[in-house]
Design an enzyme around this catalytic site. Structure first.
Site, PDB file in Angstrom:
ATOM      1  N   GLY A  30      96.502 -17.289  17.450  1.00 57.23           N
ATOM      2  CA  GLY A  30      96.568 -16.180  18.382  1.00 57.23           C
ATOM      3  C   GLY A  30      97.541 -16.525  19.487  1.00 57.23           C
ATOM      4  N   GLN A  34     101.368 -16.070  27.745  1.00 58.47           N
ATOM      5  CA  GLN A  34     101.929 -17.294  27.169  1.00 58.47           C
ATOM      6  C   GLN A  34     103.409 -17.148  26.830  1.00 58.47           C
ATOM      7  OE1 GLN A  34      98.479 -17.768  24.188  1.00 58.47           O
ATOM      8  NE2 GLN A  34      99.083 -19.878  24.616  1.00 58.47           N
ATOM      9  N   CYS A  39      95.590 -25.206  21.916  1.00 59.10           N
ATOM     10  CA  CYS A  39      96.303 -24.066  22.486  1.00 59.10           C
ATOM     11  C   CYS A  39      97.797 -24.366  22.485  1.00 59.10           C
ATOM     12  CB  CYS A  39      95.813 -23.838  23.913  1.00 59.10           C
ATOM     13  SG  CYS A  39      96.629 -22.471  24.756  1.00 59.10           S
ATOM     14  N   LEU A  40      98.592 -23.371  22.168  1.00 53.66           N
ATOM     15  CA  LEU A  40     100.043 -23.569  22.128  1.00 53.66           C
ATOM     16  C   LEU A  40     100.609 -23.852  23.522  1.00 53.66           C
ATOM     17  CD1 LEU A  40     101.006 -20.783  19.569  1.00 53.66           C
ATOM     18  CD2 LEU A  40     101.018 -23.254  19.176  1.00 53.66           C
ATOM     19  N   HIS A  47      88.959 -17.183  23.195  1.00 62.35           N
ATOM     20  CA  HIS A  47      90.047 -18.050  23.653  1.00 62.35           C
ATOM     21  C   HIS A  47      91.238 -17.213  24.115  1.00 62.35           C
ATOM     22  CE1 HIS A  47      92.747 -21.719  23.285  1.00 62.35           C
ATOM     23  NE2 HIS A  47      93.607 -20.720  23.355  1.00 62.35           N
ATOM     24  N   GLU A  48      91.639 -16.246  23.292  1.00 59.63           N
ATOM     25  CA  GLU A  48      92.839 -15.453  23.635  1.00 59.63           C
ATOM     26  C   GLU A  48      92.595 -14.576  24.853  1.00 59.63           C
ATOM     27  OE1 GLU A  48      95.537 -16.339  22.475  1.00 59.63           O
ATOM     28  OE2 GLU A  48      94.666 -17.551  20.878  1.00 59.63           O
ATOM     29  N   HIS A  93      93.014 -16.131  28.294  1.00 63.99           N
ATOM     30  CA  HIS A  93      94.383 -16.247  28.819  1.00 63.99           C
ATOM     31  C   HIS A  93      94.725 -15.076  29.747  1.00 63.99           C
ATOM     32  CE1 HIS A  93      96.004 -19.773  26.850  1.00 63.99           C
ATOM     33  NE2 HIS A  93      95.619 -19.363  25.648  1.00 63.99           N
TER      34      HIS A  93
HETATM   35 NI    NI Z   1      95.647 -20.576  23.919  1.00 65.53          NI
END
Ligand code: NI
Length: 191
Positions: free
Chosen positions: A49, A54, A102-103, A144-145, A148
């Site tokens: 995701g 981000q 996480c990216l 999680h997404e 953000h």
């Molecule tokens: Ni993340």
């Protein structure tokens, strides 16, 4: 379409509350371009995701897609989903521990408690109402997404910092037992 840069932990945009997207702007060229770029960037980085902040766009939009993901092979598939102005509501108090990465947090994973059963509502990429219930890992991915969008990253929710591990060390020391537990969770909760 374009692959955009992914903001890394420490950049203030990851700590802001992203703003709502209006019904007027969602069908506009800029937002539709953002959807395409979010998806392309997520796929390029093998993410499960990606949230708009981000990629340096502080608006309430996330993309989610799980399909034999090499970063998270234990996760059940989730079809490509774009959510605008999403809201997540726990259906009960049941929690499970999810090993998350996480990216925007390079090379770190940690154990995060997540609600096992949630309802997610929002708009699709064209502003149509969207809602579904999600369970287990899929519920965790949504939580999680959506975090953000409120300026939170998984590190904020790690219960025990001693669970933090690089990806290499995860593979060495935690993967086997977590994947074993993951099978139990997938059998219990499904997707
Ligand atoms: Ni993340």
């Amino acid at each position: 379409m374009a692959i955009r840069k992914i903001a890394q932990i420490g950049h203030p945009i990851l700590r802001e509350r992203a703003r709502e997207i209006t019904a007027e702007e969602i069908e506009g060229a800029e937002m539709q371009q953002l959807v395409d770029d979010l998806v392309e960037t997520m796929h390029d980085a093998n993410g499960a995701g990606l949230a708009a902040p981000q990629i340096y766009a502080s608006v309430r939009m996330v993309a989610i897609h799980v399909d034999k993901n090499p970063r998270y092979p234990h996760k059940p598939p989730i079809p490509l989903t774009i959510l605008v102005n999403p809201v997540v509501t726990p259906l009960d108090g049941e929690m499970f521990d999810n090993y998350e990465g996480c990216l925007s947090v390079p090379n770190l994973r940690g154990l995060v408690p997540r609600y096992a059963h949630v309802k997610v509502t929002g708009w699709d990429r064209h502003g149509a109402e969207w809602s579904r219930e999600a369970h287990g890992f899929t519920a965790g991915t949504f939580q999680h997404e959506l975090d953000h969008l409120d300026g939170a990253v998984f590190l904020d929710r790690v219960k025990d910092p001693r669970s933090l591990t690089t990806w290499d060390q995860y593979d060495k020391f935690y993967k086997e037992s977590f994947v074993e537990r993951a099978h139990v969770l997938v059998a219990k909760y499904g997707g």
